[in-house]
Design a protein around this motif. Structure first.
Motif, short mmCIF file in Angstrom:
data_model
loop_
_atom_site.label_atom_id
_atom_site.label_comp_id
_atom_site.label_asym_id
_atom_site.label_seq_id
_atom_site.Cartn_x
_atom_site.Cartn_y
_atom_site.Cartn_z
N GLU A 80 -10.95 -3.58 9.14
CA GLU A 80 -9.92 -3.11 8.22
C GLU A 80 -10.54 -2.86 6.86
O GLU A 80 -11.40 -3.61 6.41
CB GLU A 80 -8.79 -4.13 8.09
N LYS A 81 -10.08 -1.78 6.23
CA LYS A 81 -10.56 -1.42 4.89
C LYS A 81 -9.36 -1.07 4.03
O LYS A 81 -8.51 -0.28 4.43
CB LYS A 81 -11.52 -0.24 4.97
N GLN A 82 -9.29 -1.67 2.85
CA GLN A 82 -8.21 -1.41 1.91
C GLN A 82 -8.80 -0.97 0.58
O GLN A 82 -9.71 -1.61 0.06
CB GLN A 82 -7.33 -2.65 1.70
N ILE A 83 -8.25 0.11 0.05
CA ILE A 83 -8.70 0.65 -1.23
C ILE A 83 -7.47 0.79 -2.13
O ILE A 83 -6.53 1.51 -1.79
CB ILE A 83 -9.41 2.00 -1.07
N GLY A 84 -7.48 0.10 -3.26
CA GLY A 84 -6.37 0.15 -4.20
C GLY A 84 -6.72 0.98 -5.42
O GLY A 84 -7.80 0.83 -6.01
N LEU A 85 -5.83 1.88 -5.78
CA LEU A 85 -6.01 2.73 -6.95
C LEU A 85 -4.69 2.82 -7.67
O LEU A 85 -3.73 3.39 -7.15
CB LEU A 85 -6.52 4.12 -6.55
N ASN A 86 -4.63 2.23 -8.86
CA ASN A 86 -3.39 2.16 -9.63
C ASN A 86 -2.30 1.49 -8.79
O ASN A 86 -2.46 0.34 -8.39
CB ASN A 86 -2.97 3.55 -10.11
N TYR A 92 -4.70 5.22 9.67
CA TYR A 92 -5.00 5.47 8.26
C TYR A 92 -3.70 5.84 7.58
O TYR A 92 -3.10 6.87 7.89
CB TYR A 92 -6.03 6.59 8.12
N ARG A 93 -3.25 5.00 6.71
CA ARG A 93 -1.97 5.23 6.06
C ARG A 93 -2.03 4.71 4.62
O ARG A 93 -2.90 3.91 4.27
CB ARG A 93 -0.83 4.53 6.81
N GLY A 94 -1.09 5.19 3.83
CA GLY A 94 -1.01 4.80 2.44
C GLY A 94 0.20 3.94 2.17
O GLY A 94 1.21 4.01 2.87
N GLN A 95 0.08 3.11 1.16
CA GLN A 95 1.17 2.25 0.72
C GLN A 95 1.29 2.35 -0.79
O GLN A 95 0.28 2.45 -1.48
CB GLN A 95 0.93 0.79 1.13
#
Length: 226
Positions: free
Chosen positions: A160-166, A201-204
């Motif tokens: 699993e990979k999580q990338i947070g931006l703002n 692959y999805r966004g939150q």
């Protein structure tokens, strides 16, 4: 209480529709967790016997490090390209004609017989066409962890990979079954050589919420016949 009964029955009938409107329309990939695993604790060192060989601390001198045990990690090179198209057409045509007439009858004049002529025709035509086309292209890399070793030596990996931006978070999850013989140099394996692949692959966050349909619109969408 009797005056409230019709309202309660109406609310009970509308509750399934309200719940259907709250459900999301986006399908989800079924992923098997967990997405990481820690290696088992190292066994207690045996008493030294004076020998240079110690089984507990033995590591092959010329062996390249490759994932083989629970807790080991490897690099998955995701290269998924799928393209499919289909075309179909059909045509059916049928025609028919019928004519009949009476030239002579006893006690009937030629003028009367002229009115007894009959004719008919029919035609039927059908034509249909259909086509579908789909193309998908996904590429990237993700580090996966061995979470299980099967009896035949295959590795169940998950990452699993999580990338947070703002206020947005991009989440990529991957699971699959790897044959150790497919692991290449550099402890890397291509997704094309992995079985039972599950990739999501999805966004939150705010960006994903802006692309989602509102719950009230989904509610009315469930009521529309088309």
């Amino acid at each position: 209480m009797s005056a409230r009964a019709p309202g309660l029955r109406l609310l009970a009938a509308a509750l399934p529709l309200l719940l259907a409107g709250c459900e999301t329309l986006a399908p989800k990939v079924e992923l098997a967790g967990p997405f990481t695993a820690r290696p088992a604790p190292a066994p207690a060192p045996a008493a030294t016997t004076g020998s240079l060989f110690q089984a507990a601390s033995y590591r092959p001198l010329f062996e390249e490090h490759r994932a083989r045990a629970v807790g080991d990690s490897l690099l998955v090179n995701i290269v998924e390209r799928v393209q499919a198209s289909q075309r179909s057409a059909s045509s059916v045509e049928k025609k028919g004609a019928l004519e009949s007439g009476i030239s002579a009858l006893p006690f009937a004049s030629a003028r009367t017989l002229g009115r007894l002529d009959a004719s008919g025709s029919s035609s039927n035509t059908f034509s249909g066409k259909g086509g579908t086309e789909s193309a998908n292209d996904f590429s990237g890399t993700i580090s996966a962890t061995v979470i299980e070793v099967l009896p035949n030596g295959h590795l169940i990996v998950s990452g699993e990979k999580q990338i947070g931006l703002n206020h947005n978070v991009e989440v990529m999850q991957f699971t699959g079954r790897v044959d150790p013989r497919g692991i290449q140099a550099g402890n890397m394996v291509s997704s094309a050589q992995i079985a039972d692949v599950r990739l999501a692959y999805r966004g939150q966050g705010q960006q994903a919420e802006a692309q989602a349909m509102a719950w009230l619109a989904r509610f009315f969408l469930t009521l529309l016949p088309l």
